[in-house]
Design a protein around this motif. Structure first.
Motif, short mmCIF file in Angstrom:
data_model
loop_
_atom_site.label_atom_id
_atom_site.label_comp_id
_atom_site.label_asym_id
_atom_site.label_seq_id
_atom_site.Cartn_x
_atom_site.Cartn_y
_atom_site.Cartn_z
N LYS A 91 4.53 -2.57 -0.56
CA LYS A 91 3.69 -3.22 -1.56
C LYS A 91 2.55 -3.98 -0.89
CE LYS A 91 7.17 -5.63 -3.13
NZ LYS A 91 8.24 -5.19 -2.22
N SER A 92 2.91 -4.80 0.10
CA SER A 92 1.86 -5.54 0.82
C SER A 92 0.91 -4.58 1.50
CB SER A 92 2.49 -6.46 1.86
OG SER A 92 3.38 -7.35 1.27
N THR A 93 1.47 -3.48 2.01
CA THR A 93 0.64 -2.48 2.68
C THR A 93 -0.39 -1.91 1.71
OG1 THR A 93 2.53 -1.96 4.03
CG2 THR A 93 0.74 -0.38 4.05
N ARG B 169 5.33 5.75 11.08
CA ARG B 169 6.11 6.00 9.89
C ARG B 169 5.18 6.05 8.69
NH1 ARG B 169 9.70 3.22 6.49
NH2 ARG B 169 8.96 1.18 7.13
N GLY C 157 10.10 -4.10 1.80
CA GLY C 157 9.76 -3.12 2.81
C GLY C 157 9.29 -1.80 2.26
N1 LIG Z 1 1.93 -3.43 11.68
C1 LIG Z 1 3.01 -2.70 11.35
N2 LIG Z 1 3.48 -1.77 12.21
C2 LIG Z 1 4.56 -1.04 11.90
N3 LIG Z 1 5.23 -1.15 10.75
C3 LIG Z 1 4.82 -2.04 9.85
C4 LIG Z 1 3.69 -2.88 10.11
N4 LIG Z 1 3.52 -3.67 9.04
C5 LIG Z 1 4.48 -3.35 8.15
N5 LIG Z 1 5.26 -2.38 8.64
C6 LIG Z 1 6.39 -1.75 7.93
O1 LIG Z 1 5.89 -1.19 6.75
C7 LIG Z 1 6.85 -1.30 5.72
C8 LIG Z 1 6.21 -1.84 4.48
O2 LIG Z 1 5.90 -3.19 4.67
P1 LIG Z 1 5.34 -4.09 3.49
O3 LIG Z 1 4.18 -3.43 2.89
O4 LIG Z 1 5.14 -5.44 4.05
O5 LIG Z 1 6.56 -4.10 2.47
P2 LIG Z 1 6.72 -4.95 1.13
O6 LIG Z 1 6.87 -3.93 0.05
O7 LIG Z 1 7.98 -5.74 1.28
O8 LIG Z 1 5.52 -5.81 0.97
C9 LIG Z 1 7.98 -2.14 6.25
O9 LIG Z 1 9.06 -1.30 6.55
C10 LIG Z 1 7.43 -2.76 7.49
O10 LIG Z 1 8.44 -2.89 8.45
#
Ligand SMILES: Nc1ncnc2c1ncn2[C@@H]1O[C@H](COP(=O)(O)OP(=O)(O)O)[C@@H](O)[C@H]1O
Ligand SMILES: [Mg+2]
Lengths: 307, 288
Positions: free
Chosen positions: B59-61, B33, B56
């Motif tokens: 942001k953390s990503t 995705r 989701g």
């Molecule tokens: N290792 C992974 N494999 C697949 N999908 C992931 C993984 N880590 C995060 N995601 C998905 O990526 C999206 C963004 O996650 P994240 O950056 O944690 O969101 P947030 O904005 O809450 O910090 C979420 O939908 C999460 O489910």
């Protein structure tokens, strides 16, 4: 064993005489050396086990020793080799099952699965082995500290040296990875490799410890001193040293009491450990209560003085 | 110790010479995705950026990509002139919380110390390398002072409140004197008073150390006084600009693809009204 016990010297209140007497027999010397080394390793490994919240993994790895020891008899290999192979396989199993999950707390499920699978095969191995072996099962479960040969002692010695040197190299990153895996990983600490390495070291410790305290009681030596130490201090180095000292203390107390009474050594090791743990917990509870009452009293007097 | 001096030299360079972080057309794909794409972002020295967006959204990503913990599907990320890489000591990182459980009996000071040399192999022998041990202890104390955690730094971290733990974790991230501080929801799960306390600490740290701050937050209001720019992540897109420019009825409505109204209270607080159900918890203290 009974014959030896019959001609043992009586215990006196002369400490030097007693120590001389304790170490008079070669099997007793071996028991002390092996017990000390095993306790030394258990104190160190236990500290990290409690820190990592991996008590159940440790418990499982210890009990996997059961299948290792029974399998070794069945296939005619040395028990220590059998124990170590079983331990490594279990460590690998726990590690691989954990790789797919993202949470560390999932580790309990993986450990449980491995534990039950290995106990089942151990049961099968006993069934397949000859009937005379059934008598040895108690030794596997609870150890046979008075039956340690010179070869066993040297194997335990080399294992201890190996374990201490590896642990000395990885101690700091392992501590980091145990407490704070996300930051450690961002700092290039190989978190997964360390967690597998730790399980392998644990398997090694269990393999050599089974002879001394058995698969059921090694866990007490791993978890209790470390748990007590972490209740007494929050300084990592002090806690690590304290865990080692306590493990050594319980081991030597257990050996000595076990020698002068007709009851098994493992029972006394575990009882000393458990008794101390309970005392420390109760002591902490009381001292916290006292501190709280003192605080309330002092605030009350202050309020009284103001009004 | 040696890289400390080189960092302080780099800090004194005029900011026009280079930007700390440059993100060019970046995209990240996780589990098939696309989390976000076409991200353009430049961070200058000493800037304070708030990263906002629904749960989701990625942001953390985004932070993990900056830290080099995730591969990019497209584009580039340059940090201090080099491609983003794992283990960059110039970035201090506080991940999305992790609470220490009550049964973690390790004092806060030791947790802070991990940031300094926790990843080094070999066993430290403080009684042999006395000078080094003293210097390390002094740096730990400095970081603890900076976040105002001296009073409880020697207590077990598991016994401390969320706000106290968070301060110590920020101290841990600060101890290498990083030029960039990356904080993932440090105000999350804190009560209002602690939110303001920790936000104040972060603001003060960014002022005193001159580090650029990238902070993920659910509510911009406690940070509003410090924020230079906002990075808004939603529905695969990333919008960057001043709070006045980004947190507007038009931009948010476009990002969320649904009518959203942004109100500004007289004291400057921002209230977002009409977000989709599942994201409603998002600007936390609208009721204030
Ligand atoms: N290792 C992974 N494999 C697949 N999908 C992931 C993984 N880590 C995060 N995601 C998905 O990526 C999206 C963004 O996650 P994240 O950056 O944690 O969101 P947030 O904005 O809450 O910090 C979420 O939908 C999460 O489910
Ligand atoms: Mg997040």
């Amino acid at each position: 064993m009974l014959i030896v016990r019959a001609e043992m010297l009586p215990f006196s209140w002369n400490l030097i005489m007693d120590i001389q007497m304790l170490l008079h027999y070669h099997f007793m010397q071996n028991a002390y050396v092996a017990g000390t080394l095993v306790a030394l390793m258990a104190g160190m490994m236990g500290y990290f086990m409690v820190l990592r919240g991996q008590s159940f993994a440790g418990h499982s790895l210890a009990n996997v020793g059961f299948v290792g020891a029974t399998g070794a008899v069945l296939f005619g290999i040395s028990p220590i080799i059998g124990l170590f192979i079983a331990g490594i396989c279990a460590a690998l199993g726990i590690h691989i099952l954990n790789l797919t999950t993202r949470q560390s707390r999932q580790s309990d499920i993986a450990s449980g699965v491995i534990l039950s699978a290995s106990l089942a095969s151990g049961f099968l191995f006993i069934h397949l082995a000859t009937a005379e072996y059934a008598a040895n099962i108690l030794n596997v479960l609870f150890g046979n500290v008075l039956g340690i040969s010179d070869i066993d002692v040297s194997i335990i010695l080399w294992s201890t040296l190996l374990l201490i040197s590896v642990l000395a190299v990885i101690a700091r990153p392992l501590f980091f990875a145990s407490l704070d895996p996300a930051v450690a990983a961002a700092r290039r600490v190989p978190v997964r490799l360390l967690s597998f390495g730790y399980l392998v070291l644990l398997a090694l410790e269990v393999a050599v410890a089974v002879q001394v305290v058995g698969v059921l009681l090694i866990f007490a030596l791993l978890v209790t001193p470390a748990a007590i130490a972490q209740h007494l201090t929050s300084r990592p180095m002090v806690a690590l040293v304290l865990a080692i000292v306590l493990a050594l203390l319980f081991m030597s107390l257990g050996l000595t009491i076990g020698y002068i009474t007709p009851y098994p050594v493992g029972f006394f090791i575990t009882t000393c450990a458990f008794g101390t743990y309970v005392c420390v917990r109760v002591g902490r509870f009381i001292s916290k209560r006292l501190a709280r009452t003192r605080f309330t009293v002092s605030t009350e007097t202050k309020i009284g003085r103001i009004s | 110790m040696t890289d400390l001096s080189s960092t302080s030299v780099a800090v004194s360079l005029p900011s026009s010479l280079h930007s700390l972080i440059e993100v060019e057309n970046a995209a990240v794909v996780l589990g098939g995705r696309t989390i976000w794409q076409n991200v353009q972002l430049t961070v200058q020295q000493g800037e304070f950026l708030a990263i906002l967006g629904p749960n989701g959204a990625g942001k953390s990503t985004l932070l993990k990509a900056l830290l080099g913990l995730l591969p990019l599907a497209a584009g580039t990320i340059t940090v201090l002139g080099h491609p983003a890489r794992r283990g960059n000591a110039a970035i201090g990182y506080v991940p999305q919380r992790r609470h220490f459980e009550a049964d973690v009996h390790v004092r806060g000071r030791s947790i802070v110390r991990l940031g300094l040399d926790g990843g080094q192999w070999g066993f430290p022998l403080p009684f042999i390398q006395r000078r080094q041990a003293r210097m390390a202890a002094a740096r730990v104390q400095e970081a603890i002072d900076l976040v105002g955690a001296t009073a409880y730094a020697d207590r077990s971290i598991g016994e401390l409140s969320g706000g106290e733990q968070q301060r110590l974790l920020i101290a841990q991230a600060l101890i290498t004197s990083p030029q960039i501080l990356v904080l993932d929801e440090p105000l999350d799960s804190l009560d209002l008073r602690n939110q303001q306390g920790v936000a104040g600490v972060i603001r003060q740290v960014s002022r005193e150390t001159g580090a650029a701050v990238l902070i993920v937050a659910h509510d911009i209001n406690p940070l509003l006084a410090a924020v230079d720019r906002v990075v808004y992540v939603a529905h695969g897109q990333v919008e960057v600009g001043t709070p006045q420019a980004v947190i507007t009825t038009e931009t948010l409505s476009r990002l969320y693809n649904t009518p959203i109204e942004v109100l500004r209270a007289r004291d400057g607080c921002i209230v977002v009204v009409g977000q989709p159900e599942e994201e409603i918890s998002y600007h936390a203290h609208r009721a204030r």
